[in-house]
Write an enzyme that holds these catalytic residues in place. Sequence first.
Site, mmCIF file in Angstrom:
data_model
loop_
_atom_site.group_PDB
_atom_site.id
_atom_site.type_symbol
_atom_site.label_atom_id
_atom_site.label_comp_id
_atom_site.label_asym_id
_atom_site.label_seq_id
_atom_site.Cartn_x
_atom_site.Cartn_y
_atom_site.Cartn_z
ATOM 1 N N THR A 199 0.869 -1.507 0.348
ATOM 2 C CA THR A 199 -0.014 -0.043 0.092
ATOM 3 C C THR A 199 1.098 1.234 -0.255
ATOM 4 O OG1 THR A 199 -1.606 -1.198 0.840
ATOM 5 C CG2 THR A 199 -1.405 1.069 1.654
ATOM 6 N N VAL A 228 -13.237 -4.906 1.980
ATOM 7 C CA VAL A 228 -12.707 -3.431 2.117
ATOM 8 C C VAL A 228 -11.817 -3.635 3.142
ATOM 9 C CG1 VAL A 228 -13.364 -1.464 2.599
ATOM 10 C CG2 VAL A 228 -15.130 -2.347 0.858
ATOM 11 N N GLY A 229 -10.510 -3.505 3.170
ATOM 12 C CA GLY A 229 -9.589 -3.014 4.535
ATOM 13 C C GLY A 229 -9.541 -1.895 4.526
ATOM 14 N N ASP A 230 -8.773 -1.492 5.577
ATOM 15 C CA ASP A 230 -8.829 0.140 6.892
ATOM 16 C C ASP A 230 -8.414 0.792 5.207
ATOM 17 O OD1 ASP A 230 -5.921 -1.224 6.260
ATOM 18 O OD2 ASP A 230 -5.065 0.277 7.335
ATOM 19 N N GLY A 251 -0.849 -2.888 6.606
ATOM 20 C CA GLY A 251 -0.200 -3.427 7.129
ATOM 21 C C GLY A 251 -1.936 -4.946 6.848
HETATM 22 N N1 ASP Z 1 -4.226 -2.783 4.791
HETATM 23 C C1 ASP Z 1 -3.961 -2.959 3.554
HETATM 24 C C2 ASP Z 1 -5.546 -3.584 3.355
HETATM 25 O O1 ASP Z 1 -5.590 -4.362 4.467
HETATM 26 C C3 ASP Z 1 -3.242 -3.678 2.767
HETATM 27 C C4 ASP Z 1 -1.943 -3.373 3.438
HETATM 28 O O2 ASP Z 1 -1.415 -2.295 3.534
HETATM 29 O O3 ASP Z 1 -0.595 -2.807 2.442
HETATM 30 O O4 ASP Z 1 -5.739 -3.440 2.543
#
Ligand code: ASP
Length: 336
Positions: A199, A228-230, A251
């Site tokens: 990310t 959907v992520g953070d 993360g």
């Molecule tokens: N935080 C992102 C997600 O969980 C992934 C990442 O940070 O690489 O979608």
Amino acid sequence: MTRLSYLLLLPLACMLWACGQTQAPPPSEKPAYVLAIHGGAGTIRKDLMTEEKDVAYRASLRAALTAGEEVLKNGGDAMDAVIAAITLMEDDSLFNSGRGAVLTSEGTAELDASIMDGQSLNAGSVAGVKTIKHPILAARLVMDSSVHVMMAGLGADTYGEMNGLEIVDNSYFITGRRKQQWEKKQEQESTAIKKKYGTVGAVALDQNGNLAAGTSTGGMTNKRFGRVGDAPIIGAGTYADNKSCAVSCTGHGEYFIRNVVAYQSAAQMQFSGKSLEEATNHIIHEVLPPQGGTGGLISVDKDGHVNLPFNTSGMFRGFVKAGEPIKVAIYEEEPK
Ligand code: ASP
């Protein structure tokens, strides 16, 4: 005065002189501006990285910092600096955002992004967009031009297109490297998501004392479509408040959502009186690990302090402060 009194006063005079010499230096001045970025945290180990890739990542981080610093140096807004750095990384297929994003279980790219302005607390985000070339611009569009904070899926794609954002076919985002990664995952017939991230994010303090934060991602490899992520969730992956700090996370998103990591950093500063370093180190090193939460964050506070903690083997990261050279790092190492 007798010779004896001179001899008695001499040690006192020496002490006073010594005190003068060891006086604490004046508190270091707040930098006129600051920009910090990340390009993801995860299993990033020197022994698994080729020299070529190492050099390429560092060059890409420097390019993004240079683009953002240009805005801040010229008196531009923290928000514009964040956008300048992130759009460049979205174009760069080394990172898991825009072109080069990781793929869902269906082999498609579904992108999440968000942005927040620390002065007004205005925010915008998009989740699961499939055709907007620069998802971070869509997040800004939602913030600036709609009455909403968050838009998802087809509605977000359509809103971006209606408002003139550049539209591409979903295949534009899919690079050979990500396709291979995805195929390997499919062969393993595993539903587990791969713990390697990429990310991108940026946080900035501008010359007017305003903070901004932004994050953009393809999510996690082999995520279920619709997951959907953070990153697009204000307070989880992104947060900015002029009263405390600006934060962008990377993360395992599920843990960052449950722990409201970006907002928790700001809240710990504001309500518990912690410094930026104490607040963000506490969350990354003490709150997340017992739960199994891996990742890191970048942060800058209203006084220009920077902290870039991570609990994985590496995090692509860098920062620049007014009048100082750009510094970047990948593994456990001092940024330089
Ligand atoms: N935080 C992102 C997600 O969980 C992934 C990442 O940070 O690489 O979608």
